[in-house]
Design a protein around this motif. Structure first.
Motif, short mmCIF file in Angstrom:
data_model
loop_
_atom_site.label_atom_id
_atom_site.label_comp_id
_atom_site.label_asym_id
_atom_site.label_seq_id
_atom_site.Cartn_x
_atom_site.Cartn_y
_atom_site.Cartn_z
N GLU A 154 -30.63 65.54 70.07
CA GLU A 154 -31.05 64.06 70.00
C GLU A 154 -32.32 63.42 69.00
O GLU A 154 -32.21 62.78 68.05
CB GLU A 154 -31.48 63.71 71.48
N ARG A 155 -33.69 64.85 68.80
CA ARG A 155 -34.45 64.87 67.91
C ARG A 155 -33.61 64.86 66.46
O ARG A 155 -35.19 64.82 65.74
CB ARG A 155 -35.16 65.53 68.54
N GLY A 156 -32.20 65.47 66.75
CA GLY A 156 -32.23 65.87 64.80
C GLY A 156 -32.73 67.35 64.58
O GLY A 156 -33.33 67.30 63.25
N THR A 157 -33.74 68.35 65.71
CA THR A 157 -34.07 69.70 65.15
C THR A 157 -33.24 70.21 64.26
O THR A 157 -33.00 70.51 63.87
CB THR A 157 -35.06 70.19 66.01
N ILE A 158 -31.50 70.07 65.01
CA ILE A 158 -30.65 70.52 65.10
C ILE A 158 -29.61 69.27 64.27
O ILE A 158 -29.30 68.49 65.52
CB ILE A 158 -30.12 71.65 65.38
N ASP A 159 -28.52 69.92 63.62
CA ASP A 159 -27.28 68.44 63.54
C ASP A 159 -25.93 68.71 63.91
O ASP A 159 -25.82 67.70 63.98
CB ASP A 159 -27.57 69.32 61.07
N ALA A 160 -25.99 70.53 64.52
CA ALA A 160 -24.51 70.55 65.58
C ALA A 160 -25.05 71.40 66.69
O ALA A 160 -26.37 72.10 66.20
CB ALA A 160 -24.05 71.14 64.17
N THR A 161 -24.27 71.65 67.37
CA THR A 161 -24.33 72.64 68.31
C THR A 161 -23.47 72.92 68.51
O THR A 161 -21.83 72.26 68.88
CB THR A 161 -25.29 71.93 69.18
N GLU A 162 -22.95 74.13 69.01
CA GLU A 162 -21.89 74.59 69.91
C GLU A 162 -22.06 75.41 71.50
O GLU A 162 -23.29 75.99 71.45
CB GLU A 162 -20.85 75.84 69.46
N TRP A 163 -21.34 74.90 72.32
CA TRP A 163 -21.93 75.48 73.31
C TRP A 163 -20.57 76.67 74.11
O TRP A 163 -20.21 77.22 73.54
CB TRP A 163 -22.89 74.08 74.22
N ILE A 164 -19.65 75.86 74.83
CA ILE A 164 -19.00 76.21 75.88
C ILE A 164 -17.78 75.21 75.10
O ILE A 164 -17.03 75.45 74.78
CB ILE A 164 -18.94 76.79 77.16
N GLY A 165 -17.06 74.55 76.39
CA GLY A 165 -16.12 73.83 76.04
C GLY A 165 -16.14 72.23 77.00
O GLY A 165 -17.28 72.24 77.05
N PRO A 166 -14.98 71.78 76.85
CA PRO A 166 -15.48 70.06 77.19
C PRO A 166 -16.16 69.88 78.73
O PRO A 166 -16.85 68.48 78.78
CB PRO A 166 -13.81 69.16 77.10
N ALA A 212 -31.46 78.20 73.38
CA ALA A 212 -31.04 78.65 74.83
C ALA A 212 -30.04 77.47 75.75
O ALA A 212 -30.69 76.07 75.33
CB ALA A 212 -31.84 78.83 76.38
N GLY A 213 -29.61 77.21 76.53
CA GLY A 213 -28.64 75.74 76.79
C GLY A 213 -29.12 74.69 77.15
O GLY A 213 -28.51 73.63 76.74
N GLY A 214 -30.35 74.93 78.29
CA GLY A 214 -30.63 74.18 78.41
C GLY A 214 -32.12 73.47 77.55
O GLY A 214 -32.68 72.28 77.53
N ASP A 215 -32.24 73.89 76.21
CA ASP A 215 -33.13 73.03 75.33
C ASP A 215 -31.90 72.73 74.29
O ASP A 215 -32.83 71.85 72.86
CB ASP A 215 -33.63 74.13 74.54
N ILE A 216 -30.44 72.67 74.28
CA ILE A 216 -30.19 72.33 73.43
C ILE A 216 -29.89 70.98 73.49
O ILE A 216 -30.18 70.08 71.82
CB ILE A 216 -28.39 73.23 73.11
N TYR A 217 -29.46 69.74 74.22
CA TYR A 217 -29.60 68.30 74.22
C TYR A 217 -30.90 67.57 73.49
O TYR A 217 -31.00 67.08 72.38
CB TYR A 217 -29.23 68.09 74.92
N PRO A 218 -32.03 67.99 73.99
CA PRO A 218 -33.23 67.68 73.47
C PRO A 218 -33.49 68.12 71.96
O PRO A 218 -33.76 66.55 70.77
CB PRO A 218 -34.49 68.21 73.93
N ALA A 219 -33.67 69.34 71.44
CA ALA A 219 -33.00 69.64 70.00
C ALA A 219 -32.35 68.98 69.00
O ALA A 219 -32.68 68.29 67.80
CB ALA A 219 -32.59 71.63 69.78
#
Length: 367
Positions: free
Chosen positions: A209-221, A200-207
Motif C-alpha cells: 500500500e505504501r509503495g515500499t514494494i511494487d509487487a508481491t506473491e503470496w499463495i492464491g485467490p 511475513a504474510g501480515g507485513d505484506i499489505y502495508p508495504a
C-alpha cells in the motif's frame, strides 16, 4: 455339541473379548504420559486454511491420544515472529512449528528443496517424492543438523504469480522492481532485475500500500483476497513458476520428538498426513470461488510473459548447477530429486497432461 449352543457360546466368548478390548483402551491411555507442547505458526490466524493446518493437527492429536498429548497453537507474532519459527524450534523455545521451510534459505538453500523450488514438482509429484521417492528421509537427514525433525503438513498447489501495481509486459519491466518473494525465487529473479524482499504474510499489505514494494506473491485467490492485495495492486499474474506445489512442514525439536512414546510419534505422523491431504483439498475448493470473486471486483488477470518464464528457467538451472558445485548438502538431495522430477514429468505428460489439456480446451470452448 448342539450347533445352536456352540454358536451362542462362541458369541459369548467373542463378545467378552470385544468388551475387554473396549475396557482396555482407557487403561492403556492412562498409562501414557500427559504431554503439552507449544507450536508456533509462521502464519496469521486470519488465514484460516494455511493457519488452520496446525489447528487440525492439534485437534487430531488430542482425539487420537484421548487428550493425553496436547499441542497449543500460536499464530505468527504471538510467541515469535513468523520468519523465526525454525529458530524457536531449534533452540527449544517451542517444541514445534508450522512453516514453509524455504523461508530459511538464508541459512542454507537446501531448506527450499523440501518445500518447493522454481520449476519444481506439482503437489502430487511432490508428495510422491517425499513419501515414496526418498524425499522425507533425505530431508530429515539434512534437518537433523539443525536439531529438527520434519513432517509434511499441507500443500497449496500451484500458486499465482502475484500482484503488481503496474502491468508487466516483458523482462525489461522487471528492472528495479521491488517484490516480496520467498524461497529461492528471489535469487532466480535477481539477475533479471528484480529486487527481492522477504516479508511475513501480515507485513505484506502495508508495504504494498505504501509503495515500499511494487509487487508481491503470496499463495492464491482465496488467501490473497482475504489479505486485500487487489485493493492496491490491480494486476494479478499467473502462474508462480517458483511454487508448483509448496509443501508446508511441521518442524519438531529433535530432542523433544525423540522423547515421545512410539504411539505419540505415530499419532503425529498420521495427523500430519491428514493435514497434508486436507489443506490441498480446501485450497482447490476455495480458490475456484475466490478467483471468480476477484475478477468480479475488477482484478486484471494476466499470464506471465513467455520471455520472463524462459529467462527465469535459464536463471534457475544456472543457480542449481552453481549450488551443486558449492554446496554438498544441496547436491546430496538435489541430484536424486532432479532424477525423480525428470521421470515424473515423463509419466505425467503421457496421461495427466493429455487428459487435462483436452478437457480444459473443451470447457473453454463452451462445450
Amino acid at each position: 455339541m448342539d450347533r445352536r449352543k456352540f454358536i451362542l457360546k462362541a458369541g459369548a466368548v467373542t463378545g467378552g473379548a470385544a468388551a475387554s478390548t473396549v475396557l482396555a483402551a482407557p487403561a492403556i491411555a492412562q498409562e501414557m504420559p500427559s504431554i503439552r507442547w507449544r507450536l508456533t505458526s509462521s502464519f496469521p490466524n486470519t488465514l484460516d486454511t494455511i493457519f488452520g493446518g496446525a489447528k487440525t493437527l492439534s485437534s487430531a492429536i488430542s482425539e487420537i491420544t484421548g487428550g493425553k498429548f496436547q499441542i497449543d497453537v500460536f499464530p505468527a507474532g504471538e510467541l515469535v515472529p513468523g520468519l523465526q519459527a525454525l529458530d524457536a524450534v531449534q533452540d527449544g523455545t517451542v517444541e514445534a512449528a508450522h512453516t514453509a521451510a524455504y523461508y530459511y534459505v538464508g541459512k542454507d538453500p537446501t531448506f527450499a528443496i523440501g518445500a518447493t523450488i522454481p520449476f519444481g514438482l506439482n503437489a502430487r509429484q511432490q508428495n510422491a517424492w517425499l513419501y515414496h521417492g526418498g524425499g522425507n528421509e533425505a530431508y530429515d537427514e539434512f534437518l537433523a543438523g539443525y536439531n529438527v525433525k520434519g513432517l509434511p503438513g499441507g500443500n497449496t498447489g500451484v500458486q499465482m504469480g502475484g500482484w503488481f501495481r503496474k502491468e508487466i509486459n516483458s523482462v525489461a519491466d522487471l528492472q528495479g522492481l521491488k517484490m516480496r518473494i520467498a524461497g529461492l525465487a528471489g535469487r532466480v529473479l535477481e539477475p533479471l532485475g528484480v529486487v527481492p524482499q522477504q516479508l511475513a504474510g501480515g507485513d505484506i499489505y502495508p508495504a504494498l500500500e505504501r509503495g515500499t514494494i511494487d509487487a508481491t506473491e503470496w499463495i492464491g485467490p482465496y488467501d490473497d483476497e482475504k489479505l486485500g492485495f487487489y485493493q492496491v495492486a490491480p494486476y494479478y499474474y499467473y502462474p508462480a513458476f517458483w511454487e508448483g506445489g509448496l509443501t508446508l512442514h511441521f518442524l519438531f525439536n529433535k530432542a523433544k520428538y525423540e522423547e515421545l512414546p512410539a504411539a505419540y510419534k505415530a499419532a503425529l505422523d498420521t495427523a500430519a498426513k491428514a493435514v497434508n491431504v486436507n489443506m490441498m483439498a480446501l485450497y482447490d475448493a476455495k480458490n475456484m470461488q475466490a478467483i471468480r470473486s476477484l475478477v468480479g471486483k475488477g482484478v486484471q488477470l494476466r499470464p506471465l510473459p513467455r520471455d520472463i518464464l524462459d529467462a527465469s528457467y535459464d536463471s534457475a538451472m544456472k543457480l542449481y548447477a552453481s549450488l551443486s558445485e558449492s554446496n554438498p548438502k544441496w547436491k546430496a538431495i538435489y541430484d536424486p530429486w532432479a532424477k525423480f522430477r525428470a521421470e515424473s514429468y515423463e509419466w505425467f505428460r503421457v496421461a495427466e497432461y493429455s487428459y487435462d489439456t483436452y478437457v480444459y480446451t473443451q470447457q473453454a470452448a463452451g462445450k
